[in-house]
Design a protein around this motif. Structure first.
Motif, PDB file in Angstrom:
ATOM      1  N   ASP A  53       0.856  -1.262   0.059  1.00  0.00           N
ATOM      2  CA  ASP A  53       0.031   0.200  -0.109  1.00  0.00           C
ATOM      3  C   ASP A  53       0.828   1.458  -0.124  1.00  0.00           C
ATOM      4  N   LEU A  54       1.985   1.175   0.857  1.00  0.00           N
ATOM      5  CA  LEU A  54       2.759   2.407   0.914  1.00  0.00           C
ATOM      6  C   LEU A  54       3.334   2.660  -0.484  1.00  0.00           C
ATOM      7  N   ILE A  55       3.865   1.527  -0.999  1.00  0.00           N
ATOM      8  CA  ILE A  55       4.849   1.819  -2.153  1.00  0.00           C
ATOM      9  C   ILE A  55       3.699   2.386  -3.164  1.00  0.00           C
ATOM     10  N   ARG A  56       2.630   1.663  -3.229  1.00  0.00           N
ATOM     11  CA  ARG A  56       1.255   1.989  -4.272  1.00  0.00           C
ATOM     12  C   ARG A  56       1.047   3.751  -4.468  1.00  0.00           C
ATOM     13  N   PHE A  57       1.259   4.262  -3.202  1.00  0.00           N
ATOM     14  CA  PHE A  57       1.049   5.719  -3.149  1.00  0.00           C
ATOM     15  C   PHE A  57       2.295   6.438  -2.973  1.00  0.00           C
ATOM     16  N   ASN A  58       3.328   5.968  -3.126  1.00  0.00           N
ATOM     17  CA  ASN A  58       4.877   6.588  -3.121  1.00  0.00           C
ATOM     18  C   ASN A  58       5.107   7.074  -1.619  1.00  0.00           C
ATOM     19  N   LYS A  59       4.870   6.249  -0.702  1.00  0.00           N
ATOM     20  CA  LYS A  59       4.838   6.756   0.639  1.00  0.00           C
ATOM     21  C   LYS A  59       5.895   5.796   1.747  1.00  0.00           C
ATOM     22  N   PHE A  60       6.401   4.932   0.816  1.00  0.00           N
ATOM     23  CA  PHE A  60       7.262   4.076   1.329  1.00  0.00           C
ATOM     24  C   PHE A  60       8.440   4.580   2.026  1.00  0.00           C
ATOM     25  N   VAL A  61       8.998   5.357   1.306  1.00  0.00           N
ATOM     26  CA  VAL A  61      10.373   5.911   2.118  1.00  0.00           C
ATOM     27  C   VAL A  61      10.144   6.748   3.085  1.00  0.00           C
ATOM     28  N   GLU A  62       9.096   7.696   2.680  1.00  0.00           N
ATOM     29  CA  GLU A  62       8.857   8.916   3.699  1.00  0.00           C
ATOM     30  C   GLU A  62       8.244   8.278   4.898  1.00  0.00           C
ATOM     31  N   HIS A  63       7.795   6.873   5.023  1.00  0.00           N
ATOM     32  CA  HIS A  63       7.053   6.244   6.054  1.00  0.00           C
ATOM     33  C   HIS A  63       8.437   5.727   7.016  1.00  0.00           C
ATOM     34  N   ALA A  64       9.054   5.241   6.217  1.00  0.00           N
ATOM     35  CA  ALA A  64      10.357   4.535   6.957  1.00  0.00           C
ATOM     36  C   ALA A  64      11.256   5.664   7.810  1.00  0.00           C
ATOM     37  N   GLU A  65      11.425   6.725   6.926  1.00  0.00           N
ATOM     38  CA  GLU A  65      12.029   8.047   7.532  1.00  0.00           C
ATOM     39  C   GLU A  65      11.273   8.592   8.764  1.00  0.00           C
ATOM     40  N   THR A  66       9.932   8.746   8.731  1.00  0.00           N
ATOM     41  CA  THR A  66       9.283   8.956   9.810  1.00  0.00           C
ATOM     42  C   THR A  66       9.231   8.179  10.970  1.00  0.00           C
ATOM     43  N   VAL A  67       8.952   6.897  10.813  1.00  0.00           N
ATOM     44  CA  VAL A  67       8.838   6.038  12.030  1.00  0.00           C
ATOM     45  C   VAL A  67      10.388   5.484  12.518  1.00  0.00           C
ATOM     46  N   LYS A  68      11.199   5.124  11.446  1.00  0.00           N
ATOM     47  CA  LYS A  68      12.526   4.855  12.004  1.00  0.00           C
ATOM     48  C   LYS A  68      13.564   5.961  12.176  1.00  0.00           C
ATOM     49  N   GLY A  69      13.514   7.057  11.327  1.00  0.00           N
ATOM     50  CA  GLY A  69      14.396   8.136  11.288  1.00  0.00           C
ATOM     51  C   GLY A  69      15.828   7.759  10.713  1.00  0.00           C
ATOM     52  N   THR A  70      15.564   6.702   9.669  1.00  0.00           N
ATOM     53  CA  THR A  70      16.586   5.914   9.070  1.00  0.00           C
ATOM     54  C   THR A  70      17.156   6.809   8.036  1.00  0.00           C
ATOM     55  N   ALA A  71      18.372   6.787   7.643  1.00  0.00           N
ATOM     56  CA  ALA A  71      19.230   7.528   6.529  1.00  0.00           C
ATOM     57  C   ALA A  71      19.522   6.599   5.309  1.00  0.00           C
ATOM     58  N   TYR A  72      19.051   5.380   5.450  1.00  0.00           N
ATOM     59  CA  TYR A  72      19.234   4.336   4.525  1.00  0.00           C
ATOM     60  C   TYR A  72      17.864   4.058   3.427  1.00  0.00           C
ATOM     61  N   ALA A  73      16.898   4.653   3.855  1.00  0.00           N
ATOM     62  CA  ALA A  73      15.678   4.674   2.945  1.00  0.00           C
ATOM     63  C   ALA A  73      15.717   5.206   1.530  1.00  0.00           C
ATOM     64  N   ASN A  74      15.497   4.726   0.713  1.00  0.00           N
ATOM     65  CA  ASN A  74      15.583   5.095  -0.698  1.00  0.00           C
ATOM     66  C   ASN A  74      14.545   4.330  -1.588  1.00  0.00           C
ATOM     67  N   LYS A  75      14.195   4.949  -2.740  1.00  0.00           N
ATOM     68  CA  LYS A  75      13.357   4.302  -3.678  1.00  0.00           C
ATOM     69  C   LYS A  75      13.803   3.048  -4.069  1.00  0.00           C
ATOM     70  N   ASN A  76      15.173   2.708  -4.156  1.00  0.00           N
ATOM     71  CA  ASN A  76      15.459   1.371  -4.705  1.00  0.00           C
ATOM     72  C   ASN A  76      15.094   0.274  -3.728  1.00  0.00           C
ATOM     73  N   LYS A  77      14.828   0.529  -2.286  1.00  0.00           N
ATOM     74  CA  LYS A  77      14.319  -0.500  -1.536  1.00  0.00           C
ATOM     75  C   LYS A  77      12.856  -1.014  -1.583  1.00  0.00           C
ATOM     76  N   GLU A  78      12.131  -0.394  -2.518  1.00  0.00           N
ATOM     77  CA  GLU A  78      10.801  -0.878  -2.725  1.00  0.00           C
ATOM     78  C   GLU A  78      10.852  -2.262  -3.528  1.00  0.00           C
ATOM     79  N   LEU A  79      12.168  -2.641  -4.200  1.00  0.00           N
ATOM     80  CA  LEU A  79      12.230  -3.770  -4.827  1.00  0.00           C
ATOM     81  C   LEU A  79      13.369  -4.354  -3.972  1.00  0.00           C
ATOM     82  N   TYR A  80      13.274  -5.801  -4.000  1.00  0.00           N
ATOM     83  CA  TYR A  80      14.129  -6.763  -3.392  1.00  0.00           C
ATOM     84  C   TYR A  80      15.295  -7.082  -4.424  1.00  0.00           C
ATOM     85  N   PRO A  81      16.539  -7.238  -3.867  1.00  0.00           N
ATOM     86  CA  PRO A  81      17.265  -7.818  -4.952  1.00  0.00           C
ATOM     87  C   PRO A  81      17.166  -9.224  -5.679  1.00  0.00           C
TER      88      PRO A  81
END
Length: 302
Positions: free
Chosen positions: A255-283
């Motif tokens: 759901d978060l990826i569909r609305f382009n909020k996945f990275v924003e949510h990770a940054e808000t909840v975890k305060g992480t500096a490692y979140a980016n669009k690439n993480k929407e896909l797994y290797p």
């Protein structure tokens, strides 16, 4: 679906897979919402026989699954003597847990207090977000005295207490639910509100479906006047989907990826500096790349 054997693939399950596929495509082509609407209405029709359960929490407790639960579109029947297991309790229970007749687990998964605090006070859907328990030494572990176990957040138990887990080698007799009708209600709401040419009547109906799910959770409905923009609707929709479907089939991540909020949510909840669009896909695994003989390349960022 009414004639399908419980736990087997059915037309209802096939339609849920189509819905997930069409929702995945909707960011690039909003016309997919029209297809989602059609399938969701079909699933909610009387011919399919699905009905919302009266009690949310009982659905995830011992005896709450099976053919008699008409909300379930597809669940995985547990067989503790074969390979169809549910050992979720063991993955989430803390290593010092000794409460409700259950022993400790591996403590591999935590929730967050951010998520817990996002629920309204009387929302029954947070019942099994366990915010307090008795430890093996008799102490009460809670938010005020979290030790290392509840420091990040409550226990995302999801399923009811099952005292037979210890005797079954860590396996519960509660069937994991993968798809159910409440998801369809919220999906139809999304399709109605966001489809091309959505009318005032469509938007009003969308909120009716969201409020049906809220009412089942013991909450008041949200008035149409509170939803005056598409952005506000998406905010409400995502919150309701997270509260209704947490720890079910990875729905909220999609759901978060569909609305382009996945990275924003990770940054808000975890305060992480490692979140980016690439993480929407797994290797991709190296074996898949090798088998592709040059036609399959690794996803960006890996």
């Amino acid at each position: 679906p009414a004639e399908a054997e419980y736990g087997r693939f059915s037309q209802g399950r096939a339609n849920m897979l189509l819905i997930r596929l069409y929702l995945h495509e909707s960011p690039d082509d909003k016309s997919y919402y029209t297809k989602v609407e059609t399938i969701a209405r079909e699933l909610m029709s009387s011919s399919y026989g699905y009905r919302l359960s009266a009690d949310y929490t009982k659905m995830f407790e011992i005896g709450g699954q099976g053919k008699s639960n008409t909300e379930i579109i597809w669940a995985i029947p547990v067989n503790t003597e074969a390979v169809s297991w549910n050992d979720w309790h063991m993955f989430v229970l803390p290593t010092d847990f000794a409460d409700h007749g259950m022993a400790s687990g591996y403590e591999c998964v935590n929730s967050t207090w951010y998520f817990y605090d996002s629920f309204e006070e009387n929302d029954v859907r947070k019942t099994y977000l366990v915010a307090s328990y008795q430890a093996q030494n008799g102490d009460i572990v809670d938010r005020e005295n979290p030790s290392s176990h509840l420091e990040l957040g409550p226990i995302p138990l999801k399923y009811g207490y099952d005292t037979n887990v210890t005797g079954n080698g860590g396996k519960s007799s509660i069937d994991p639910i993968i798809y159910r009708l409440a998801d369809v209600y919220l999906t139809l709401a999304e399709a109605l509100y966001l489809k091309p040419g959505s009318s005032a009547a469509d938007k009003e109906e969308a909120m009716t479906h969201i409020n049906t799910i809220r009412n089942r959770a013991g909450l008041d409905g949200i008035s149409n006047s509170e939803v005056n923009t598409e952005e506000k609707f998406v905010e409400i929709l995502l919150k309701e989907r997270s509260h209704e479907l947490w720890c079910e089939n990875g729905q909220y991540r999609a759901d978060l990826i569909r609305f382009n909020k996945f990275v924003e949510h990770a940054e808000t909840v975890k305060g992480t500096a490692y979140a980016n669009k690439n993480k929407e896909l797994y290797p991709l695994p190296l074996s898949a790349i090798n088998d592709g003989k040059g036609l399959v390349t690794q996803n960006p960022g890996y």
